[in-house]
Structures are given as structure tokens and as C-alpha cells.
Design an enzyme around this catalytic site. Structure first.
Site, PDB file in Angstrom:
ATOM      1  N   ASP A  91      47.423  41.793  30.300  1.00  0.00           N
ATOM      2  CA  ASP A  91      48.228  41.500  31.495  1.00  0.00           C
ATOM      3  C   ASP A  91      48.222  40.032  31.914  1.00  0.00           C
ATOM      4  OD1 ASP A  91      45.469  41.991  32.107  1.00  0.00           O
ATOM      5  OD2 ASP A  91      45.967  42.149  34.227  1.00  0.00           O
ATOM      6  N   GLU A 101      43.885  44.125  33.645  1.00  0.00           N
ATOM      7  CA  GLU A 101      42.517  43.662  33.884  1.00  0.00           C
ATOM      8  C   GLU A 101      42.407  42.983  35.237  1.00  0.00           C
ATOM      9  OE1 GLU A 101      39.109  41.475  34.482  1.00  0.00           O
ATOM     10  OE2 GLU A 101      40.997  40.437  34.215  1.00  0.00           O
ATOM     11  N   GLU A 102      43.491  42.299  35.642  1.00  0.00           N
ATOM     12  CA  GLU A 102      43.450  41.479  36.860  1.00  0.00           C
ATOM     13  C   GLU A 102      43.585  42.345  38.112  1.00  0.00           C
ATOM     14  OE1 GLU A 102      42.686  38.415  36.763  1.00  0.00           O
ATOM     15  OE2 GLU A 102      43.342  37.559  34.855  1.00  0.00           O
ATOM     16  N   HIS A 107      43.690  30.882  36.074  1.00  0.00           N
ATOM     17  CA  HIS A 107      44.506  31.308  37.224  1.00  0.00           C
ATOM     18  C   HIS A 107      45.263  30.124  37.849  1.00  0.00           C
ATOM     19  CE1 HIS A 107      42.279  35.399  37.936  1.00  0.00           C
ATOM     20  NE2 HIS A 107      42.404  35.096  36.655  1.00  0.00           N
TER      21      HIS A 107
HETATM   22 ZN   LIG Z   1      41.719  36.268  35.168  1.00  0.00          ZN
HETATM   23 ZN   LIG Z   2      40.932  37.121  32.220  1.00  0.00          ZN
END
Ligand SMILES: [Zn+2]
Ligand SMILES: [Zn+2]
Length: 404
Positions: free
Chosen positions: A91, A149-150, A377
Site C-alpha cells: 500500500d 500496512e499503513e 512519509h
Molecule cells: Zn510507512
Molecule cells: Zn512502511
């Protein structure tokens, strides 16, 4: 140490073009339709048994090694057979990319700002190699291409859909590209490597009123100020100084006018812990502080304290195997084993590692000279792609040795 790499020029070209294609087409958690389709198609072409929609948009590719078991063991240890899970997350993040590279995101407001595009590309390259080298290992090898995952706990979704079973796996491995380490290095840490992530939402309820008549009110802002300060004593006074923990109030809102005492204040924040003991005890410590302060000042509260991910704890034995393979590829002196590998960041790979022993490690992707220094990020995040080949090489070696 390029000499240790056995990737062909065409493999490297494929690796980079896969990563750039994925980078240009990022998808948010549980929305990885294009990515999942690409992964499934590729795995099927390599001869994998592919299961779709494992954990909603997750994909599992299964292959059995054909290396014969040593005769003496074949019957006696049949029940102790090994199986390995390789996890790669798919993702992207709700970030608007600010890079101007040719492969920049074509999906406005969505970006592979954590490097999961590289994780998928590396895993696909490893999957291809293992399909071509089935006689070099034995037992089941499963690739879990994980969604969300996020913050979406895609790992839990895949586990609930049975990714660890039928056939069972006895260990799990995975890697994260890591801009905190230079390209050409690898970080391996045995034990608790990444923090547990908890999230809280707290509403302090007092009684609003006239800004000049506090005696008729319970000032939620004053109570909240005490709560914020007192919460910091959890880390400084309740947790061992030798154990790491963080309490962060990230958002606070309350009140409406300069001459009105606020009746309610809302706060949100996160708590990070490393040890399983502290992780287990912290919600109770947290609520005790909130309750004590509110009681003493005549306010009430509503607390929603949620677990996001448990601490990520690596198994020592599997870490040694990974560190050995990494040393063969990048050189022993470029395998980082110290405390600098640990981070208060969280990872839902921890859910797999709670159930089976394994190792999650960092593949350095920072390159100062090329300006590839932006943190994960960040809207300007990008990686030194040349490091990906080392990831493929290390993973190939780990699989062959674990399933020898
Ligand atoms: Zn991340
Ligand atoms: Zn990551």
C-alpha cells in the site's frame, strides 16, 4: 561489494522498471487492485499457486521446493518440516508527491512515500528466482503480498484468512527499505526492534460557563492542561529508564470564545512502547493518570484507548541467518547490528512475528550525494534503487538456507 550480486542486467532492469511502474501507480490500503492484479499475474506466470483476496486485497503465492530430504531424516522428522513466509506490503499513503521524477505518482494525492513499491518489486524478483531454482530448496515457500500496512492492519486480515496455515509456515521474513541508513548497508536487530503503536482519543468533560465566574464551572481546559502534563510522568516516573516509551498528545481542541470557560476538551495522541511488559501495563497506567487528575478537579472523561500494532520482536536465530547472508552480500562491516537499528516507529509485520519466529530487517536506501535523503512519509521521499538488488540477493540466500 557488487561482486557478490548474482543478478543479471535484465533482472536488475526488471526490478527497477517494476518499482517505477508501481511508484507511478500507488494505491491506498485495501484498494491495491492494480498492484494485486499485477502481482497475481506475475506469480502465476512463474508457476506459483496463487490465492487472491487473502485479507481483502492481499495475494498469496505458494511454491514447493523440490530438493529431496536427506534419507535419514525423511520419515523421522517429517513432522518438523519447515515452511517459510516472505511478506511484502503493497500500500501507499495519502501524500501528494512533490518529486518531479519521470516515474512520479500519477494518482494525485496518493504516493508510495514509504517505499512499499520497492518491497513489491524486490519480492517479485525473489519469487521469480525461487521459481527457477526449485531444486535448491525444499518445503513450502509462501509470498504474502499484504495490503494496508499503513494503519489498516492488513497483516491481521491476512492472518485471519489463514495465510500462516495450510501449509503451515515455521518462520517469516521481510524487509523495509530504510532511508535512515545509507545504500549498501543493512540493519539487523535481534529482539524488540520496532515499537508497539497505541492510539488514544480522550474527552475531558467539565462544566462550561462565564469566563469571569469559574466557581460556577469545571474548566475543562485547566483539567486538560494538568492531564497533558501528568501523562508525561508515565514515561518519566512509571516506566523503567532502561525501557523506551513515548506518550504524545498530538491534537487538542476545546473552547469557543475568550470569555467562556470551556465545558469539554478533546485530545488525540499515540503511545509507543518496546517491551511486551510495558506494552501490557501502559493502558492501565494511562487511565489511572487521567482518572486521578479528572477526579481531583471534579471533571469526568471518556477514554477510547486502542491497540494498533504490538512491538515487533525479531527472533535471534533467524536474525543470525539474515545477518550472515547480508554479510555475504554487502560485507560484514556494512551490516549494522547496534541500537541504531531500533525505532519507535511501528510495523504490522509484528503480527506475523508474534505467531512465528522471524526477522524483519532494514535495507539502507539513503544516498546523500544524489539527494535521496528525505524521510519516510515525506512528499519528497525517494530511494537509491541500486540497493534493491542487494535485497533480492540477501532474500534469495536466506530462503535457500532456511529451506535447505
Ligand atoms: Zn510507512
Ligand atoms: Zn512502511
Amino acid at each position: 561489494m557488487q561482486s557478490a550480486l548474482s543478478l543479471s542486467p535484465s533482472e536488475i532492469e526488471q526490478l527497477i522498471s517494476d518499482r517505477r511502474d508501481l511508484h507511478a501507480h500507488p494505491e491506498l490500503g485495501y484498494n491495491e487492485q492494480r498492484t494485486a492484479a499485477m502481482v497475481a499475474e506475475r506469480l502465476a506466470a512463474h508457476g506459483y499457486e496463487v490465492t487472491r483476496q487473502v485479507g481483502r486485497t492481499g495475494i498469496v503465492g505458494l511454491i514447493e521446493g523440490t530438493k529431496p530430504a536427506p534419507e535419514a531424516e525423511s520419515v523421522a522428522t517429517a513432522g518438523a518440516a519447515r515452511g517459510l513466509l516472505y511478506r511484502a506490503d503493497m500500500d501507499a499513503l495519502p501524500v501528494r508527491e512533490e518529486n518531479t521524477v519521470a516515474y512520479r505518482s500519477q494518482n494525485d494525492g496518493v504516493m508510495h512515500a514509504c517505499g512499499h513499491d520497492a518491497h513489491v518489486a524486490i519480492a517479485l524478483a525473489v519469487a521469480r528466482r525461487m521459481a527457477e531454482a526449485r531444486e535448491t530448496f525444499r518445503g513450502p515457500l509462501k509470498f504474502a503480498f499484504q495490503p494496508a500496512e499503513e494503519g489498516g492492519n492488513g497483516a491481521v486480515a491476512m492472518i485471519e484468512d489463514g495465510v500462516l496455515n495450510a501449509p503451515d509456515v515455521t518462520a517469516a521474513i521481510g524487509l523495509h527499505v530504510w532511508n535512515n541508513f545509507p545504500a549498501g548497508t543493512v540493519g539487523v536487530y535481534a529482539g524488540p526492534m520496532m515499537a508497539a503503536v497505541d492510539e488514544f482519543a480522550l474527552v475531558i468533560e467539565g462544566r462550561g460557563g462565564h469566563g469571569a465566574m469559574p466557581q460556577q464551572t469545571v474548566d475543562a481546559i485547566v483539567v486538560a492542561a494538568q492531564v497533558v502534563t501528568a501523562l508525561q510522568t508515565i514515561v518519566s516516573r512509571n516506566v523503567s529508564p532502561l525501557d523506551a516509551a513515548v506518550v504524545t498528545v498530538g491534537k487538542i481542541t476545546g473552547g469557543s470564545a475568550f470569555n467562556v470557560i470551556a465545558g469539554a476538551v478533546e485530545m488525540r495522541g499515540t503511545v509507543r512502547t518496546f517491551s511486551t511488559e510495558t506494552h501490557a501495563r501502559i493502558p492501565e497506567m494511562f487511565e489511572r493518570v487521567v482518572r486521578g487528575v479528572c477526579d481531583s478537579m471534579g471533571a469526568s472523561y471518556a477514554l477510547d484507548y486502542k491497540r494498533q500494532t504490538p512491538p515487533l520482536v525479531n527472533n535471534a536465530e533467524v536474525c543470525e541467518l539474515v545477518a550472515d547472508c547480508a554479510a555475504e552480500v554487502v560485507g560484514r562491516d556494512r551490516v549494522i547490528r547496534d541500537e541504531s537499528v531500533r525505532t519507535m516507529g511501528g510495523e504490522d509485520m509484528s503480527y506475523f512475528l508474534e505467531r512465528v519466529p522471524g526477522c524483519y530487517f532494514f535495507l539502507g536506501t539513503r544516498n546523500e550525494a544524489r539527494g535521496l535523503v528525505h524521510p519516510h512519509h515525506s512528499p519528497r521521499f525517494d530511494i537509491d534503487e541500486s540497493a534493491m538488488a542487494s535485497g533480492v540477493e540477501i532474500m534469495t540466500r536466506v530462503i535457500k538456507r532456511y529451506l535447505a
